[in-house]
Design an enzyme around this catalytic site. Structure first.
Site, PDB file in Angstrom:
ATOM      1  N   ASP A  32       1.013  -1.185   0.141  1.00 25.98           N
ATOM      2  CA  ASP A  32       0.088   0.103  -0.102  1.00 25.98           C
ATOM      3  C   ASP A  32       0.890   1.290  -0.008  1.00 25.98           C
ATOM      4  OD1 ASP A  32       0.864   0.195   2.597  1.00 25.98           O
ATOM      5  OD2 ASP A  32      -0.993   0.237   3.482  1.00 25.98           O
ATOM      6  N   LEU A  33       2.215   1.086   0.147  1.00 26.70           N
ATOM      7  CA  LEU A  33       3.291   2.067  -0.073  1.00 26.70           C
ATOM      8  C   LEU A  33       3.019   3.146   0.963  1.00 26.70           C
ATOM      9  CD1 LEU A  33       2.999   3.084  -3.820  1.00 26.70           C
ATOM     10  CD2 LEU A  33       4.541   1.381  -2.671  1.00 26.70           C
ATOM     11  N   ASP A  57      -4.059  -3.023  -0.077  1.00 25.57           N
ATOM     12  CA  ASP A  57      -4.227  -3.123   1.323  1.00 25.57           C
ATOM     13  C   ASP A  57      -4.301  -4.672   1.700  1.00 25.57           C
ATOM     14  OD1 ASP A  57      -4.353  -2.916   4.357  1.00 25.57           O
ATOM     15  OD2 ASP A  57      -5.227  -0.959   4.055  1.00 25.57           O
ATOM     16  N   TYR A 146       3.468  -2.503  18.940  1.00 26.61           N
ATOM     17  CA  TYR A 146       3.991  -2.924  17.600  1.00 26.61           C
ATOM     18  C   TYR A 146       4.379  -4.253  18.009  1.00 26.61           C
ATOM     19  CZ  TYR A 146       7.844  -4.254  14.592  1.00 26.61           C
ATOM     20  OH  TYR A 146       8.739  -4.970  13.359  1.00 26.61           O
ATOM     21  N   LYS A 150       2.687  -7.974  16.571  1.00 21.45           N
ATOM     22  CA  LYS A 150       3.536  -8.985  16.143  1.00 21.45           C
ATOM     23  C   LYS A 150       3.371 -10.255  16.936  1.00 21.45           C
ATOM     24  CE  LYS A 150       5.531  -7.225  12.433  1.00 21.45           C
ATOM     25  NZ  LYS A 150       5.481  -8.052  11.152  1.00 21.45           N
ATOM     26  N   ILE A 205      21.880  10.593  19.566  1.00 20.47           N
ATOM     27  CA  ILE A 205      21.717   9.209  20.151  1.00 20.47           C
ATOM     28  C   ILE A 205      20.576   9.523  21.512  1.00 20.47           C
ATOM     29  CG2 ILE A 205      22.954   7.480  21.732  1.00 20.47           C
ATOM     30  CD1 ILE A 205      25.352   8.113  20.567  1.00 20.47           C
TER      31      ILE A 205
END
Length: 314
Positions: A32-33, A57, A146, A150, A205
């Site tokens: 779906d970019l 999608d 996230y 997963k 950092i």
């Protein structure tokens, strides 16, 4: 074989598609970019084995039903939301893409008896406490939405192996870097550092920089991903891939710029989801797939810097 790569216009997906084409397969890409870029696969679309790019999608069941009429042998499912901070800011999107979307793709694989290789992540693991590295039996810790999404996707993928006998495998590559990775804020640490170095900017950092990462060069990663699809030995398994060497972010920054004055520490944007030490044990990948990394960190960084310096794509 006829092969589908979801997320095939993404950073790792692009290299997986390239490898599959070189191995002589017919390849379809669904993307779906939202993370991927059409430019990533521009040089691959003229290959005789490249059959189609579908801008769509993974949550669109109509698109999936149409695509799966192509009688795929393997589906490499890489399409996902991939950014930890984005998942913290917008957990609904991460869940819908990484768990619900995975379910929709799985259903098509079940319906058509297509093997699924599910791209998970090392970010599902708790911190490493053993110098032998993180094996697949290491404790998991969903420290971000996230990672949580997963893990949910992993469990669905493995459930289809046990419940239906569908050939599936969960792969957990460690932090992957290399050419075609985004160099902006959503890119990986190596790409971001190299871009800032080449632009004459300071390397920032997050936190104290003592957190470590196991950095895997993208062509080694793609070889691992593709091989997991070819082999029946990994069906029903979770398999890691990494370099087997970790480096602190402080040491990585110094390796890249060699000047402490070009490095500064800034406040961490998500300290609650930071994993202090990541070090991969890839013995299972070697045992079941005969895989091991070939590109050293120093060589991989050199190749990546050369690519970033040579392109204005990103």
């Amino acid at each position: 074989m006829n092969v589908l790569v979801t997320g095939g216009a993404g950073f790792i997906g692009r290299w997986v598609v390239k490898r599959l084409l070189e191995d002589g397969h017919q390849v379809w890409v669904l993307d779906d970019l939202s993370n991927g870029r059409r430019e990533n696969i521009a040089d691959l679309e003229s290959h005789p084995g490249f059959r189609a790019f579908v801008h769509g999608d993974i949550k669109d069941e109509g698109t999936l039903e149409e695509l799966f009429r192509n009688q795929f042998s393997i589906c490499y499912h890489l399409g996902a939301s991939i950014n930890v901070q984005d998942s913290i800011d917008d957990p609904r999107t991460a869940f819908n893409n990484d768990t619900v979307g995975t379910f929709y793709v799985l259903e098509q694989c079940r319906k058509h008896n297509v093997k699924m290789v599910f791209m998970s992540t090392c970010m599902v693991y708790d911190r490493c406490t053993d110098e032998k590295g993180i094996t697949e039996e290491h404790p998991i810790k969903p420290a971000s939405p996230y990672a949580g999404a997963k893990i949910a996707g992993e469990n669905m993928v493995l459930s289809y192996y046990f419940a239906y006998g569908l050939p599936t495998v969960v792969i957990r590559p460690f932090n992957t870097y290399g050419p075609f990775q985004k160099t902006g804020g959503e890119g990986g640490v190596v790409a971001v550092f190299l871009k800032r170095k080449l632009s004459g900017e300071t390397l920032n950092i997050y936190g104290d920089g003592t957190q470590t990462r196991d950095l895997l060069y993208v062509e080694d990663c793609a070889r691992f991903v593709v091989q997991a699809g070819y082999s029946d030995a990994v069906n029903g398994h979770i398999v890691n891939a990494g370099l087997g060497r970790d480096i602190s972010i402080n040491d990585l920054a110094l390796m890249i710029v060699q000047d402490p004055k070009s490095i500064q520490h800034v406040e961490h944007i998500h300290p609650q989801s930071e994993i202090q030490k990541l070090l991969c044990n890839y013995e299972k990948a070697t045992r079941l797939l005969g895989w091991k990394p070939e590109v050293t960190l120093e060589e991989g960084i050199r190749r990546t810097e050369e690519w970033i310096a040579s392109t204005n794509l990103i």
